[in-house]
Design a protein around this motif. Structure first.
Motif, PDB file in Angstrom:
ATOM      1  N   ALA A   1       1.966   5.519  13.761  1.00 21.35           N
ATOM      2  CA  ALA A   1       0.961   4.246  12.712  1.00 21.35           C
ATOM      3  C   ALA A   1      -0.071   3.075  13.503  1.00 21.35           C
ATOM      4  O   ALA A   1      -0.833   2.820  12.952  1.00 21.35           O
ATOM      5  CB  ALA A   1       1.639   4.212  11.873  1.00 21.35           C
TER       6      ALA A   1
ATOM      7  N   LEU B   1       3.911  10.836   1.870  1.00 24.72           N
ATOM      8  CA  LEU B   1       2.349  11.197   2.257  1.00 24.72           C
ATOM      9  C   LEU B   1       1.960  11.597   2.027  1.00 24.72           C
ATOM     10  O   LEU B   1       0.948  11.771   1.841  1.00 24.72           O
ATOM     11  CB  LEU B   1       2.171   9.377   2.680  1.00 24.72           C
ATOM     12  CG  LEU B   1       2.676   7.931   2.466  1.00 24.72           C
ATOM     13  CD1 LEU B   1       2.545   7.114   3.460  1.00 24.72           C
ATOM     14  CD2 LEU B   1       2.437   7.689   1.432  1.00 24.72           C
TER      15      LEU B   1
ATOM     16  N   VAL C   1       6.563   8.725   5.989  1.00 21.93           N
ATOM     17  CA  VAL C   1       5.941   9.780   6.357  1.00 21.93           C
ATOM     18  C   VAL C   1       6.039  10.617   5.341  1.00 21.93           C
ATOM     19  O   VAL C   1       4.265  10.717   5.437  1.00 21.93           O
ATOM     20  CB  VAL C   1       5.336   9.585   7.532  1.00 21.93           C
ATOM     21  CG1 VAL C   1       4.286  10.426   7.866  1.00 21.93           C
ATOM     22  CG2 VAL C   1       5.514   8.286   8.372  1.00 21.93           C
TER      23      VAL C   1
ATOM     24  N   ALA D   1       2.137  -4.003  13.654  1.00 23.31           N
ATOM     25  CA  ALA D   1       3.135  -2.566  14.076  1.00 23.31           C
ATOM     26  C   ALA D   1       3.730  -2.569  12.381  1.00 23.31           C
ATOM     27  O   ALA D   1       3.937  -1.048  12.265  1.00 23.31           O
ATOM     28  CB  ALA D   1       3.520  -2.921  14.130  1.00 23.31           C
ATOM     29  N   ALA D   2       3.143  -3.407  11.086  1.00 22.43           N
ATOM     30  CA  ALA D   2       3.749  -3.031  10.071  1.00 22.43           C
ATOM     31  C   ALA D   2       3.045  -1.757   8.960  1.00 22.43           C
ATOM     32  O   ALA D   2       2.236  -2.795   8.247  1.00 22.43           O
ATOM     33  CB  ALA D   2       4.422  -4.280   9.778  1.00 22.43           C
ATOM     34  N   THR D   3       2.794  -0.785   9.468  1.00 20.84           N
ATOM     35  CA  THR D   3       1.877   0.224   8.832  1.00 20.84           C
ATOM     36  C   THR D   3       2.874   1.405   8.891  1.00 20.84           C
ATOM     37  O   THR D   3       3.259   1.674   9.459  1.00 20.84           O
ATOM     38  CB  THR D   3       0.763   0.156   9.655  1.00 20.84           C
ATOM     39  OG1 THR D   3      -0.505   0.949   8.686  1.00 20.84           O
ATOM     40  CG2 THR D   3       0.879  -0.106  10.801  1.00 20.84           C
ATOM     41  N   PHE D   4       2.571   2.190   7.474  1.00 17.94           N
ATOM     42  CA  PHE D   4       3.016   3.082   7.208  1.00 17.94           C
ATOM     43  C   PHE D   4       1.541   3.862   7.774  1.00 17.94           C
ATOM     44  O   PHE D   4       1.983   5.226   7.432  1.00 17.94           O
ATOM     45  CB  PHE D   4       3.945   4.087   6.109  1.00 17.94           C
ATOM     46  CG  PHE D   4       4.595   2.871   6.315  1.00 17.94           C
ATOM     47  CD1 PHE D   4       6.189   3.969   6.566  1.00 17.94           C
ATOM     48  CD2 PHE D   4       5.222   1.807   5.330  1.00 17.94           C
ATOM     49  CE1 PHE D   4       7.236   3.380   6.279  1.00 17.94           C
ATOM     50  CE2 PHE D   4       5.858   1.458   5.232  1.00 17.94           C
ATOM     51  CZ  PHE D   4       7.540   1.819   6.223  1.00 17.94           C
ATOM     52  N   ASP D   5       0.757   3.753   7.797  1.00 18.68           N
ATOM     53  CA  ASP D   5      -0.377   4.158   7.632  1.00 18.68           C
ATOM     54  C   ASP D   5      -1.179   5.221   9.002  1.00 18.68           C
ATOM     55  O   ASP D   5      -1.431   5.232  10.233  1.00 18.68           O
ATOM     56  CB  ASP D   5      -1.985   3.438   7.907  1.00 18.68           C
ATOM     57  CG  ASP D   5      -3.176   4.689   7.298  1.00 18.68           C
ATOM     58  OD1 ASP D   5      -3.335   5.466   7.087  1.00 18.68           O
ATOM     59  OD2 ASP D   5      -4.062   3.736   6.626  1.00 18.68           O
ATOM     60  N   THR D   6      -0.421   6.818   9.114  1.00 16.56           N
ATOM     61  CA  THR D   6      -0.418   7.181  10.036  1.00 16.56           C
ATOM     62  C   THR D   6      -1.086   7.614  10.849  1.00 16.56           C
ATOM     63  O   THR D   6      -2.141   8.667  12.322  1.00 16.56           O
ATOM     64  CB  THR D   6       0.875   8.320  10.252  1.00 16.56           C
ATOM     65  OG1 THR D   6       0.546   9.209   9.586  1.00 16.56           O
ATOM     66  CG2 THR D   6       1.966   7.615  10.295  1.00 16.56           C
TER      67      THR D   6
ATOM     68  N   ARG E   1      -6.180  -1.571   0.272  1.00 19.02           N
ATOM     69  CA  ARG E   1      -4.927  -1.330   0.937  1.00 19.02           C
ATOM     70  C   ARG E   1      -4.773  -0.836   2.114  1.00 19.02           C
ATOM     71  O   ARG E   1      -4.303  -0.946   3.408  1.00 19.02           O
ATOM     72  CB  ARG E   1      -5.020   0.434   0.990  1.00 19.02           C
ATOM     73  CG  ARG E   1      -5.496   0.576  -0.400  1.00 19.02           C
ATOM     74  CD  ARG E   1      -4.551   1.215  -1.500  1.00 19.02           C
ATOM     75  NE  ARG E   1      -4.816   1.461  -2.825  1.00 19.02           N
ATOM     76  CZ  ARG E   1      -4.175   2.138  -3.798  1.00 19.02           C
ATOM     77  NH1 ARG E   1      -3.532   2.787  -3.099  1.00 19.02           N
ATOM     78  NH2 ARG E   1      -4.529   2.079  -4.413  1.00 19.02           N
ATOM     79  N   ARG E   2      -5.015  -3.359   2.484  1.00 18.23           N
ATOM     80  CA  ARG E   2      -4.510  -3.961   3.709  1.00 18.23           C
ATOM     81  C   ARG E   2      -2.414  -3.966   3.929  1.00 18.23           C
ATOM     82  O   ARG E   2      -2.450  -4.215   3.287  1.00 18.23           O
ATOM     83  CB  ARG E   2      -4.985  -4.367   4.025  1.00 18.23           C
ATOM     84  CG  ARG E   2      -6.401  -4.701   4.574  1.00 18.23           C
ATOM     85  CD  ARG E   2      -7.060  -5.741   4.857  1.00 18.23           C
ATOM     86  NE  ARG E   2      -6.171  -5.978   6.447  1.00 18.23           N
ATOM     87  CZ  ARG E   2      -6.663  -7.036   6.467  1.00 18.23           C
ATOM     88  NH1 ARG E   2      -6.746  -9.035   5.634  1.00 18.23           N
ATOM     89  NH2 ARG E   2      -5.783  -8.309   7.878  1.00 18.23           N
ATOM     90  N   TYR E   3      -2.307  -3.249   4.657  1.00 21.06           N
ATOM     91  CA  TYR E   3      -0.485  -3.820   4.779  1.00 21.06           C
ATOM     92  C   TYR E   3      -0.609  -5.264   5.737  1.00 21.06           C
ATOM     93  O   TYR E   3       0.254  -5.272   5.170  1.00 21.06           O
ATOM     94  CB  TYR E   3      -0.198  -2.384   6.021  1.00 21.06           C
ATOM     95  CG  TYR E   3       0.299  -0.993   5.484  1.00 21.06           C
ATOM     96  CD1 TYR E   3       0.942  -0.817   4.873  1.00 21.06           C
ATOM     97  CD2 TYR E   3      -1.051  -0.234   5.376  1.00 21.06           C
ATOM     98  CE1 TYR E   3       1.825  -0.468   4.839  1.00 21.06           C
ATOM     99  CE2 TYR E   3      -0.060   1.408   5.771  1.00 21.06           C
ATOM    100  CZ  TYR E   3       1.097   0.866   4.303  1.00 21.06           C
ATOM    101  OH  TYR E   3       1.278   2.416   3.955  1.00 21.06           O
TER     102      TYR E   3
ATOM    103  N   LEU F   1      -0.524  -1.696  20.726  1.00 20.72           N
ATOM    104  CA  LEU F   1       0.683  -1.528  20.502  1.00 20.72           C
ATOM    105  C   LEU F   1       2.148  -0.447  21.043  1.00 20.72           C
ATOM    106  O   LEU F   1       3.008  -0.533  21.052  1.00 20.72           O
ATOM    107  CB  LEU F   1       0.306  -1.516  19.397  1.00 20.72           C
ATOM    108  CG  LEU F   1       1.169  -3.059  18.581  1.00 20.72           C
ATOM    109  CD1 LEU F   1       2.091  -3.266  17.040  1.00 20.72           C
ATOM    110  CD2 LEU F   1       2.717  -3.931  19.747  1.00 20.72           C
TER     111      LEU F   1
ATOM    112  N   PRO G   1       0.657  -1.166   0.506  1.00 16.90           N
ATOM    113  CA  PRO G   1       0.348   0.494   0.217  1.00 16.90           C
ATOM    114  C   PRO G   1       0.868   1.307   0.438  1.00 16.90           C
ATOM    115  O   PRO G   1      -0.038   2.214  -0.552  1.00 16.90           O
ATOM    116  CB  PRO G   1      -0.432   0.273   1.456  1.00 16.90           C
ATOM    117  CG  PRO G   1      -0.463  -1.420   1.811  1.00 16.90           C
ATOM    118  CD  PRO G   1       0.373  -2.114   1.301  1.00 16.90           C
TER     119      PRO G   1
ATOM    120  N   PHE H   1       8.808   1.659  11.353  1.00 15.04           N
ATOM    121  CA  PHE H   1       7.499   2.266  11.236  1.00 15.04           C
ATOM    122  C   PHE H   1       7.365   3.069  11.986  1.00 15.04           C
ATOM    123  O   PHE H   1       7.394   2.772  13.261  1.00 15.04           O
ATOM    124  CB  PHE H   1       6.764   0.800  11.478  1.00 15.04           C
ATOM    125  CG  PHE H   1       6.443  -0.513   9.857  1.00 15.04           C
ATOM    126  CD1 PHE H   1       5.975   0.049   8.580  1.00 15.04           C
ATOM    127  CD2 PHE H   1       7.182  -1.903  10.603  1.00 15.04           C
ATOM    128  CE1 PHE H   1       7.053  -1.583   8.093  1.00 15.04           C
ATOM    129  CE2 PHE H   1       7.863  -2.790   9.410  1.00 15.04           C
ATOM    130  CZ  PHE H   1       7.134  -2.275   7.733  1.00 15.04           C
TER     131      PHE H   1
END
Lengths: 367, 362
Positions: A306, B132, B129, B41-46, B163-165, A311, A125, A302
């Motif tokens: 986010a 984006l 980030v 935890a693995a996401t850039f979606d802030t 768009r699922r991380y 977490l 994504p 990361f």
């Protein structure tokens, strides 16, 4: 006190005598920082793209030319139909496609509405969004120029990237890498060296000496404090000399924070060794248990913002999170004690707690 | 190679692992717990960017633009007044992620049909980030005022429309966890015997080098396959990762891949003398494999020479294959060559480990 000095001397000799290990300990961190500094980047470039145009015309060719000279894209040809696009996307040889209508040129000339399809491999994504942004901007520029639509009025967004204007990936990676290397050197090495003595029975010998158990532990970890600090300085120097990584704040703040962090990691190592009876268990706990969490929960890769709430709360317990904020703050943002006192205090509290609990536990378990 | 000899040696390895419950618990629990926790935890979606707005124009147009930004759901305003000299401090302390400055005369310029500009300052500490945030702001701000464009771009995001991380990251995290456990177990297996002195005892038996390496590899290979299988099941049941392609292909590839990964562990174990050394080398090998695998950062971002080097990285190939099959639905035709390549690499690494094994005292 002289007995304590003797123990530190013994541990230092242990470490120095083993030239091979010592060479590995010094070389690998520097090699990895150089490798990652050059190789690991977060910016997206050279996106493999195709243009689908049923009837290529002047406007289409202008677009293709634009793409060909752009650094962000790597043109993988033009096609007349979308037919075999699926396979190319599946194999990953193409990650983006611009689909133009057959009458692109006429529509532009007549000033009619032009609908362009933009297909993007969104399986990642983050990269997907960046690719869409790049292609969208390129299409808008191309359209404005070809259709002679002078962009009258409207708003321009002037962006200033503060602290890291060129978005250099190396500025972001070096602090994270330092944290990771210190964690592993300090925590893993201590855990291994203590469990080794336990496994071989030599720990008993040390504990019947006139030294107090806490002194034995401190004597054992002292050389690793020096080693960890030396590692951090060599890595930082390499990054500074080769990549010109900034050092906007005061180096002493950084050194102080590193010392706190090394002590916290040592404490973690001691704690692991109190639970582990064999080197194998210690290694698994120290390396397998710490590597990915340090990498993923510290904000290294990361962003912390986010993370889902639970977490995000857990990440507060990871010493690397606080250390990373300090290192980035000092190096990249020029932050000082005024900005970072909170992080420093938390890190200090963590190192005292970890070391204290570690020593107490070890003393209890080996009476 | 005698099957009976290998069998006996394997039995010893298996007994050793099972006799040591803490290791067994660790070997199973560490990857599963980490998989479940780290996948989140693995996401850039802030989420919404915390924006501080300094509006010197204070007009309908400027207010409308800010409303657009907030209305998109991508921004939230955390403050409105700020002195220019305080901007840097605000960003440094992360009180806001970005500061938007709308200058005086913004609306007036728009009304005259001129182009006006607004300034956005972003904390670029985290590059991905920041990029984006810029894109999101640009898309909204540049829609304001002016003539509507005659260009319409219809975006389609293939393979991962929502768009699922997790769809993207969970297979990769599973690969890295399996690799870490398998490689560490094998890397310390021979050095452990060197340190304990039991290797000497094996050396005086008629066991050949090939039998020795095979017996060291197989038990850990089975453990790693077990972790992988359980992990993939958890990934499917808990995180509902997509399985567009054929899952048997993934298992076939995993079987081949693990011989490479564990073979590298054994190789490290044959060339190092102590467990401490072996672990330190293994750590850096893992670090290089993981960070140059395209797992966390896009492969295309690496310079060309580094991409060429990355082709020697088995993790890169296997992570790529998992994603291709599971997310994009690639079949044997697309990923077959990768599996063959991994097989060749596995044979080479294991061969090297056999050659490096010493049965004599140095």
């Amino acid at each position: 006190m002289s007995a304590f000095r003797g123990l530190v001397r013994k541990e230092t000799l242990h470490l120095l005598r083993d030239r091979q290990t010592l060479a590995i300990l010094f070389l690998l961190p520097v090699v990895s920082v150089l490798l990652f500094g050059f190789a690991v980047r977060t910016d997206v470039r050279a996106i493999p793209i195709v243009v689908v145009a049923p009837a290529p015309d002047a406007a289409t060719r202008a677009l293709v030319a634009r793409i060909a000279e752009s650094e962000q894209f790597r043109l993988r040809g033009t096609r007349h139909s979308e037919e075999t696009l699926d396979d190319a996307f599946q194999a990953g040889t193409v990650r983006q496609a611009i689909v133009l209508p057959a009458d692109t040129e006429q529509r532009m000339a007549r000033g009619e509405r032009l609908v362009v399809g933009l297909v993007t491999d969104a399986s990642d994504p983050n990269t997907g969004r960046v690719m869409e942004g790049y292609a969208g901007a390129l299409l808008r520029r191309w359209h404005a120029e070809r259709s002679g639509q002078a962009p009258a009025g409207g708003v321009t967004l002037l962006t200033r990237m503060r602290f890291n204007p060129t978005l250099e990936s190396v500025n972001l990676f070096v602090p994270g890498l330092i944290a990771l290397i210190l964690t592993i050197v300090a925590a893993m090495m201590t855990a291994i060296s203590i469990t080794r003595e336990k496994e071989r029975g030599t720990m008993e010998l040390l504990l019947v000496s006139p030294l107090r158990p806490s002194a034995v532990v401190l004597g054992k970890v002292a050389p690793y404090v020096v080693l960890g600090m030396a590692n951090m300085v060599t890595v930082l120097l390499a990054a500074r000399v080769v990549f010109g990584v900034p050092m906007r704040g005061h180096p002493l703040v950084l050194l102080g924070a590193s010392l706190l962090y090394v002590v916290a990691s040592l404490g973690l190592g001691i704690l692991i060794s109190t639970r582990a009876e064999t080197e194998r268990t210690a290694i698994m706990a120290a390396l397998a248990g710490l590597l990915l969490p340090t990498l993923m929960l510290s904000g290294f890769i990361f962003p912390l913002d986010a993370m889902p709430r639970p977490l995000w709360v857990i990440s507060h317990l990871i010493p690397a999170r606080w250390f990373l904020t300090i290192v980035r703050g000092v190096m990249v943002k020029g932050a000082g004690l005024v900005d970072l006192w909170r992080e420093l205090a938390i890190l200090a509290a963590m190192s005292v707690a970890l070391l204290g609990v570690g020593i107490r536990r070890l003393a209890i378990r080996l009476p | 190679m005698k099957i009976r000899t290998i069998g006996a040696l394997m039995r010893k390895e298996v007994l050793q692992v099972f006799r040591d419950p803490p290791t067994l618990v660790q070997v199973l629990a560490i990857p599963l717990i980490q998989l479940v926790v780290l996948a989140n935890a693995a996401t850039f979606d802030t989420g919404a960017t915390r924006l501080l707005v300094r509006d010197d124009d204070r007009t309908t147009a400027s207010a409308a633009m800010v409303a657009e930004l907030v209305g998109s759901g991508e921004f939230t305003v955390v403050g409105t007044a700020i002195a220019p000299e305080r901007i840097e401090a605000v960003l440094r302390r992360r009180e806001a992620a970005a500061v938007l400055h709308i200058p005086d005369g913004f609306e007036a310029a728009l009304a005259r049909g001129e182009r006006s500009a607004v300034q956005l300052q972003i904390n670029a500490e985290e590059g991905a980030v920041a990029g984006l945030i810029q894109q999101a702001a640009q898309a909204i701000v540049e829609r304001q005022g002016g003539m509507p464009s005659m260009l319409e771009v219809r975006q389609q995001g293939w393979f991962n429309p929502t768009r699922r991380y997790k769809d993207w990251m969970v297979p990769g995290i599973l690969v890295s966890l399996t690799t870490i456990i398998g490689l560490l177990l094998t890397a310390q297996s021979i050095t452990r015997e060197k340190e304990l002195g039991t290797l000497e005892q094996l050396n005086v038996t008629p066991v050949t080098k090939g039998e020795f390496i095979t017996a060291k590899l197989l038990p850990f290979w089975m453990i790693a396959m077990g972790i992988f299988t359980v992990g993939l099941t958890v990934a499917k049941l808990v995180f509902a990762i997509p399985t567009v392609g054929a899952v048997p292909i993934v298992f076939l590839a995993a079987m081949v891949y693990l011989t490479v990964a564990l073979g590298i562990g054994l190789l490290i174990s044959t060339v190092t003398q102590t467990q401490q050394q072996a672990m330190f080398v293994a750590f850096f090998v893992l670090l290089i494999f993981l960070l140059m695998s395209g797992l966390f950062t896009p492969l295309e971002a690496m310079p060309d020479w580094a991409q060429a080097v990355a082709h020697a990285n088995p993790v890169m190939h296997f992570v790529g294959l998992m994603r291709a099959v599971l997310v994009r639905g690639a079949g044997l035709a697309e990923v077959g060559p990768t599996i063959v390549g991994l097989g060749i690499a596995g044979a080479a690494v294991l061969g090297l480990a056999v050659v490096q094994t010493r049965k004599t005292l140095e």
